[in-house]
Design an enzyme around this catalytic site. Structure first.
Site, mmCIF file in Angstrom:
data_model
loop_
_atom_site.group_PDB
_atom_site.id
_atom_site.type_symbol
_atom_site.label_atom_id
_atom_site.label_comp_id
_atom_site.label_asym_id
_atom_site.label_seq_id
_atom_site.Cartn_x
_atom_site.Cartn_y
_atom_site.Cartn_z
ATOM 1 N N ASP A 191 0.840 -1.203 0.000
ATOM 2 C CA ASP A 191 0.000 0.000 0.000
ATOM 3 C C ASP A 191 0.877 1.256 0.000
ATOM 4 O O ASP A 191 1.224 1.795 1.044
ATOM 5 C CB ASP A 191 -1.010 0.014 1.147
ATOM 6 C CG ASP A 191 -2.162 -0.940 0.917
ATOM 7 O OD1 ASP A 191 -2.209 -1.568 -0.173
ATOM 8 O OD2 ASP A 191 -3.022 -1.065 1.806
ATOM 9 N N HIS A 323 -10.395 -5.502 8.730
ATOM 10 C CA HIS A 323 -9.740 -6.538 7.932
ATOM 11 C C HIS A 323 -9.569 -7.846 8.717
ATOM 12 O O HIS A 323 -8.652 -8.609 8.454
ATOM 13 C CB HIS A 323 -8.374 -6.066 7.433
ATOM 14 C CG HIS A 323 -8.438 -4.837 6.572
ATOM 15 N ND1 HIS A 323 -9.309 -4.708 5.528
ATOM 16 C CD2 HIS A 323 -7.726 -3.686 6.623
ATOM 17 C CE1 HIS A 323 -9.123 -3.522 4.961
ATOM 18 N NE2 HIS A 323 -8.192 -2.886 5.607
ATOM 19 N N VAL A 351 -3.772 -3.514 8.008
ATOM 20 C CA VAL A 351 -4.498 -2.964 9.154
ATOM 21 C C VAL A 351 -3.738 -1.738 9.649
ATOM 22 O O VAL A 351 -2.535 -1.822 9.921
ATOM 23 C CB VAL A 351 -4.601 -4.015 10.277
ATOM 24 C CG1 VAL A 351 -5.304 -3.424 11.484
ATOM 25 C CG2 VAL A 351 -5.305 -5.249 9.767
ATOM 26 N N HIS A 352 -4.449 -0.605 9.774
ATOM 27 C CA HIS A 352 -3.745 0.643 10.070
ATOM 28 C C HIS A 352 -3.559 0.836 11.569
ATOM 29 O O HIS A 352 -4.098 1.741 12.196
ATOM 30 C CB HIS A 352 -4.475 1.826 9.432
ATOM 31 C CG HIS A 352 -4.589 1.659 7.949
ATOM 32 N ND1 HIS A 352 -5.499 2.331 7.183
ATOM 33 C CD2 HIS A 352 -3.894 0.874 7.091
ATOM 34 C CE1 HIS A 352 -5.361 1.964 5.921
ATOM 35 N NE2 HIS A 352 -4.407 1.072 5.834
HETATM 36 FE FE LIG Z 1 -4.165 -2.692 2.493
#
Ligand SMILES: [Fe+2]
Ligand SMILES: *[C@@H]1O[C@H](CO)[C@@H](O)[C@H](O)[C@H]1NC(C)=O
Ligand SMILES: *[C@@H]1O[C@H](CO)[C@@H](O)[C@H](O)[C@H]1NC(C)=O
Ligand SMILES: *[C@@H]1O[C@H](CO)[C@@H](O)[C@H](O)[C@H]1NC(C)=O
Ligand SMILES: *[C@@H]1O[C@H](CO)[C@@H](O)[C@H](O)[C@H]1NC(C)=O
Ligand SMILES: *[C@@H]1O[C@H](CO)[C@@H](O)[C@H](O)[C@H]1NC(C)=O
Ligand SMILES: *[C@@H]1O[C@H](CO)[C@@H](O)[C@H](O)[C@H]1NC(C)=O
Ligand SMILES: *[C@@H]1O[C@H](CO)[C@@H](O)[C@H](O)[C@H]1NC(C)=O
Ligand SMILES: *[C@@H]1O[C@H](CO)[C@@H](O)[C@H](O)[C@H]1NC(C)=O
Ligand SMILES: *[C@@H]1O[C@H](CO)[C@@H](O)[C@H](O)[C@H]1NC(C)=O
Length: 456
Positions: A191, A323, A351-352
């Site tokens: 990402d 997620h 996952v942030h």
């Molecule tokens: Fe992603």
């Protein structure tokens, strides 16, 4: 009972409870939750370099299997320009030259700049090289240091970043990473630009991201993993080829490891064997990725590269409600290989937030035996989720409760990590949160090598 004795007794009970409770930590640190917004296109970090057709978005990655190659990439905006890279040691910076390959692509009504990829080969180990791209008063000089020769006790420090994007938070993460002088190469877990956040995936945001990260990516290799934001398909405008912008812009030395796709490959660097997987390519039995990985594990030699590290975008162990279990299908297919081959560490993004697991496995289940709980397993990797680079989607601040016992530490903050490999048995891992402007260590652990120190 006297008052003092009673208080002592209470204290002992509390101590007993605390020491019995060996579950994981959910950090109490709370970052101010603010909207994550992209830096505007006229920001300082996106500025074009001066000069007609000056090379921009300069970045490097490892260019071969063992670290004696570097791929130099850059974009010229107006015309192809020079394909030459001049490079050499400090004593003669233009001692050698190599020619780049040129590529361009269209995406809807967007046409890319002139994208150059140039492979520098047969470099000396552990050497500072300077390189120059472009010509005349528009040319630009950068430098990199090659890794030491592959070997079992070679100390080396990797940085780790995921899900970076191009927000003000991304800029803090990159700034903190740049000020961390230990890290010599970056493991990027997918990402990149989040250009797909814009209408029709406005690819100018791929260009701005390339200019943004240049201040680090031109000087040390970024070992890239593809994430879901690299898929970039927009059927409405007939853009149906997955990973089109990513594959044109970012090259990987996949053929050197016998892979047939830039989305999965491996490299050896110093004392580490690094395997990069693709969560968004086929991986079931008989697929190219499956067969490649099966064969790649047979090539790992822990006497040569004690540290076995895997990068894959979607995490297999994640106790966040965002997620949740998306990595499950790949886990089911590959996890037993990871345990059999004693993988040391798996880094993921997606996952942030930040999370580190215990050494656990969940490979006993066979449809009927009900053995489907993750259990402590000394042969299993530590799973680290580090999709907290700071992108436009913001933090994933909703963990499952209670914290499952496979989760050792979790926190919804932005940041980056470093892995300091000391020798064949010891590595020191630390995660640095962005604490509103400064970086501070949020989580750290000694990692003991699974092959050479399985008892720890
Ligand atoms: Fe992603
Ligand atoms: C640098 O290397 C080039 C190519 O080998 C050579 O022509 C040039 O004379 C060298 N310059 C110096 C200062 O040694
Ligand atoms: C490209 O497409 C977008 C969306 O349809 C439109 O807003 C823009 O004006 C177009 N640009 C050009 C150069 O045609
Ligand atoms: C750069 O070089 C070009 C051609 O050699 C020249 O036309 C231009 O004026 C130069 N620009 C600067 C800023 O020196
Ligand atoms: C990004 O961070 C750098 C320092 O690392 C700073 O010089 C620059 O002004 C920042 N840019 C933006 C748009 O925040
Ligand atoms: C593994 O690496 C060691 C050290 O470089 C070497 O001596 C050994 O032959 C290698 N083993 C295999 C099976 O290649
Ligand atoms: C599943 O595991 C159970 C208990 O370990 C065993 O009895 C059974 O034979 C296994 N089934 C298959 C299909 O392997
Ligand atoms: C978590 O708890 C379950 C049930 O008590 C147990 O079977 C399992 O071994 C534990 N897992 C870890 C990683 O401690
Ligand atoms: C957190 O996630 C759970 C499960 O998806 C959901 O039920 C809950 O509403 C979420 N909480 C918040 C504050 O978003
Ligand atoms: C490996 O590194 C660790 C940590 O620095 C150190 O304690 C240990 O003695 C080293 N092992 C050897 C064999 O040098």
């Amino acid at each position: 009972m006297g008052k003092v004795t009673m208080m002592l007794a209470i204290a002992l009970v509390i101590l007993h409870l605390v020491s019995r409770c060996r579950g994981g930590v959910t950090s109490s640190y709370r970052r101010k939750l603010e909207a994550s917004v992209d830096m505007p296109l006229n920001s300082d970090v996106f500025r074009r370099p001066p000069g007609y057709n000056a090379p921009e978005q300069v970045h490097i990655t490892q260019g071969d299997y063992v670290g004696r190659g570097v791929i130099v990439s850059w974009v010229t905006p107006v015309e192809p320009g020079s394909d030459l890279v001049l490079y050499g040691p400090a004593s003669n910076k233009s001692k050698y030259q190599a020619h780049a390959r040129l590529t361009t692509y269209k995406f809807g009504n967007y046409t890319s700049g002139y994208i150059h990829h140039c492979k520098l080969k047969n470099l000396d180990y552990n050497t500072l090289y300077y390189y120059r791209v472009g010509i005349g008063n528009s040319s630009r000089e950068f430098s990199f240091t090659t890794p030491p020769e592959v070997g079992p006790d070679v100390p080396y420090t990797f940085g780790i970043i995921g899900d970076l994007g191009q927000t003000f938070d991304s800029n803090q993460t990159l700034g903190h990473y740049a000020s961390n002088e230990l890290a010599k190469a970056l493991l990027f877990v997918g990402d990149l630009s989040y250009a797909d956040h814009y209408p029709l995936h406005d690819n100018r945001r791929w260009d701005s991201w390339g200019r943004f990260v240049e201040r680090v990516a031109a000087y040390q290799p970024w070992i890239l993993t593809a994430g879901n934001h690299e898929i970039d398909t927009v059927p409405e405008i007939h853009e149906t080829t997955p990973f089109k912008p990513y594959i044109h812009r970012y090259h990987a030395p996949f053929k050197a490891s016998g892979s047939t796709s830039p989305l999965w490959y491996s490299i050896k660097r110093a004392s580490a064997h690094i395997i990069v997987l693709s969560s968004y390519s086929a991986y079931a039995k008989y697929t190219p990725q499956y067969e490649w990985l099966q064969n790649e594990f047979t090539k790992v030699n822990r006497s040569e590269t004690p540290w076995l590290i895997v990068l894959v975008h979607s995490p297999w162990y994640n106790s966040n409600n965002y997620h949740y279990m998306e990595g499950e299908t790949m886990r089911v297919i590959f996890e037993s290989w990871f345990v059999q081959n004693k993988v040391d560490l798996v880094f993921s993004g997606h996952v942030h937030a930040y999370e580190r697991s215990e050494r656990i496995s969940n490979i006993a289940y066979n449809i009927t035996n009900k053995e489907c709980t993750p259990i402590p397993d000394p042969s299993a990797p530590v799973y680290i989720t580090i999709g907290d680079g700071g992108n436009i989607e913001g933090l994933a601040n909703n963990f499952t409760e209670p914290q499952p016992n496979y989760s050792a530490y979790r926190e919804a903050s932005f940041g980056h990590a470093t892995l300091e490999i000391k020798n064949r048995t010891h590595a020191y891992y630390s995660w640095h949160r962005n604490s509103d402007g400064i970086k501070e260590v949020g989580d750290s652990a000694w990692i003991y090598n699974r092959y050479w120190r399985p008892d720890e």
